[in-house]
Design an enzyme around this catalytic site. Structure first.
Site, short mmCIF file in Angstrom:
data_model
loop_
_atom_site.label_atom_id
_atom_site.label_comp_id
_atom_site.label_asym_id
_atom_site.label_seq_id
_atom_site.Cartn_x
_atom_site.Cartn_y
_atom_site.Cartn_z
N ASN A 64 0.81 -1.23 0.00
CA ASN A 64 0.00 0.00 0.00
C ASN A 64 0.84 1.27 0.00
OD1 ASN A 64 0.76 -0.64 2.66
ND2 ASN A 64 -0.97 0.47 3.52
N GLU A 122 4.20 -3.76 12.48
CA GLU A 122 3.17 -2.75 12.26
C GLU A 122 2.06 -3.47 11.50
OE1 GLU A 122 0.70 -0.54 10.76
OE2 GLU A 122 2.21 0.27 9.39
N CYS A 124 -3.13 1.22 6.81
CA CYS A 124 -3.28 0.59 8.13
C CYS A 124 -3.88 1.56 9.14
CB CYS A 124 -1.92 0.12 8.63
SG CYS A 124 -1.13 -1.14 7.61
N GLU A 158 8.23 2.86 14.66
CA GLU A 158 9.00 3.35 13.53
C GLU A 158 8.89 4.87 13.51
OE1 GLU A 158 9.12 0.58 9.97
OE2 GLU A 158 7.07 0.25 10.70
#
Length: 495
Positions: A166, A264, A298, A475
């Site tokens: 994505n 993640e 996400c 992150e």
């Protein structure tokens, strides 16, 4: 590269600029060991446009060997020199932004203006971590005047990066850049449907001065390349972005080698609008939160939690904005691009059809569609379901498409309860003019990141990651550098 001319040429007759088709291992493009290729598709036209290397365990072994061989010298390279290489990479990425954005839009399907923003963000990530490289410092410990105690941060070693489809260039940059800044070597495995920009990035890094073997890329499927990569005992850390089930498998594989992981994973993030909010700003926020990249994010704001007092007024504004969205090929700079693959379109369609079968009716959208100009592509309409029950799968399950579930709250406390009512805890958004209410909610929400009065606020400087089923680890920000370091403590008697 003349971007406008390249877009016209591709859409008119399929002409492509020079794009990579092989793995990038030990400083060069190399053909797949087994000679196999995978087609990569243009989601806006639902047709293949390139055949890229299909990797195997043999290719993975070669890439990890190259990374392991390069690790010692790269880990001992002066930090300021590592930073200078990353800064040159950022400059090259900005200079070649048009080519990267073209490839990203074509490969992922996202609108070209979104891809341009992603490339700019990737360049900014390399700038940020270029500056971080020589700020990695140890500590001293007060263990008495007869002793000297200090710590030395060291690179963990070879790192694996599993990159999603994505946000290929964005996710690659936010993992690869801090790993390189910390002195680690990299083996990246891009998603099989979006391999191009990671391959392009690895070659750009070598042109920026990165030594051969420090950053390697193996293209291919998850089972054929991703699985042997994360299971390799020479890999000391895995950074993974993707689904919860795949993330669980990655964690299990890494655990067998006692390698560290950052996960993640999914999200079902709430965007809360309180009754005193600026409703026009909130409506704009809702549209960006769920329809950017066709909802394939996400951290998408896939749940709108709105106080009943402004429910109708806000929803009216949102519906007005939905009607202005334009569906079409991403290279034409439309505002709602396609879903990334035929399989993913089928998954989103199935979830919406199941909701309809349960008796739910969308206020708008609710069906697969096509580019009105070509009649082709893997598109899904911008969709809204109103007043969804808290236990309904529309609220509980990640759809990963342009589908918004609206939940009505009676007050701020109820909004917080609804917002926390799923297994996910990635991000949350809040729109309100009440400073105290905003920060009380920020305290009470279970989320790794909270946006106030602007969804997706922040940048590379702000740590990002989730809790519970959304994963763990952070992150972005300086926190990301610590993922790639181990601490050695030294205690010496000196008197």
């Amino acid at each position: 590269m003349n971007l406008a001319a390249a877009v016209r040429a591709y859409l008119d007759d399929g002409t492509l600029p020079d794009l990579p088709v092989d793995h990038f291992i030990d400083g060069a493009f190399v053909a797949p060991a087994a000679g196999e290729r995978l087609e990569t598709f243009d989601p806006g036209l639902a047709r293949p446009f390139l055949a890229v290397a299909a990797g195997t365990a043999e290719d993975v072994d070669r890439a990890v060997s190259a990374a392991q061989k390069a690790q010692r010298a790269w880990g001992r390279t002066k930090a300021s020199e590592r930073g200078a290489i990353l800064m040159r990479a950022a400059m090259l990425l900005r200079a070649e932004a048009a080519r990267f954005a073209f490839a990203e839009s074509l490969d992922s399907g996202k609108p070209l203006q979104e891809a341009e923003g992603d490339v700019a963000g990737a360049a900014r990530a390399f700038e940020y971590y270029a500056g971080a490289a020589d700020k990695i410092e140890g500590e001293t410990f007060p263990i008495g005047e007869a002793y000297l105690g200090y710590s030395v941060p060291e690179p963990v070693g070879v790192t694996a990066h599993i990159i999603p489809w994505n946000y290929p260039i964005s996710t690659a940059a936010r993992g690869v850049a801090p790993a390189l800044a910390a002195g680690c070597t990299v083996v990246a495995k891009p998603a099989e449907t979006t391999p191009l920009t990671m391959l392009m990035l690895a070659e750009l890094l070598v042109r920026a001065g990165l030594p051969a073997g420090v950053c390697n890329v193996v293209a291919g499927t998850g089972p054929a390349t991703g699985a042997p990569l994360v299971a390799d005992p020479r890999v000391r850390h895995v950074t993974f972005t993707g689904s919860v089930p795949t993330g669980q498998g990655v964690m299990q594989a890494a655990a067998r080698n006692v390698a560290s992981v950052v996960l993640e994973l999914g999200g079902k993030s709430p965007l809360i609008v309180l009754k005193d909010a600026d409703l026009d700003a909130a409506a704009d926020g809702v549209i960006g939160a769920i329809y950017e990249n066709a909802g394939q994010i996400c951290s998408a704001g896939s749940r709108l939690v709105v106080e009943r007092a402004v429910h109708a007024a806000l929803l009216g504004r949102v519906l007005e904005r939905v009607r202005t969205l334009t569906i079409g090929h991403g290279l034409r700079r439309t505002t709602l691009g396609p879903l990334n693959s035929e399989a993913h379109l089928a998954r989103v369609t199935a979830k919406v059809e199941a909701a309809k079968a349960r008796g739910l009716t969308p206020l708008v959208g609710g069906a697969a569609t096509a580019d009105p100009e070509t009649g082709a592509g893997w598109f899904f309409e911008a969709t809204i379901f109103d007043d969804a029950d808290a236990g309904d799968p529309l609220v509980q399950d990640e759809i990963f498409g342009p589908v918004l579930a609206v939940q009505v709250a009676e007050d701020t406390a109820h909004a917080a309860a609804l917002a926390n009512g799923t297994p996910y805890a990635l991000v949350a958004g809040i729109y309100t003019r009440d400073f105290a209410a905003a920060h009380t909610l920020a305290r009470d929400l279970d989320a790794g990141q909270v946006f106030i009065n602007e969804y997706f606020a922040g940048g590379i400087e702000v740590p990002f990651g989730g809790n519970r089923q959304s994963g763990f680890g952070r992150e972005k920000g300086f926190a990301a550098v610590r993922n790639y370091l181990r601490v050695k403590s030294v205690a010496a008697r000196i008197g």
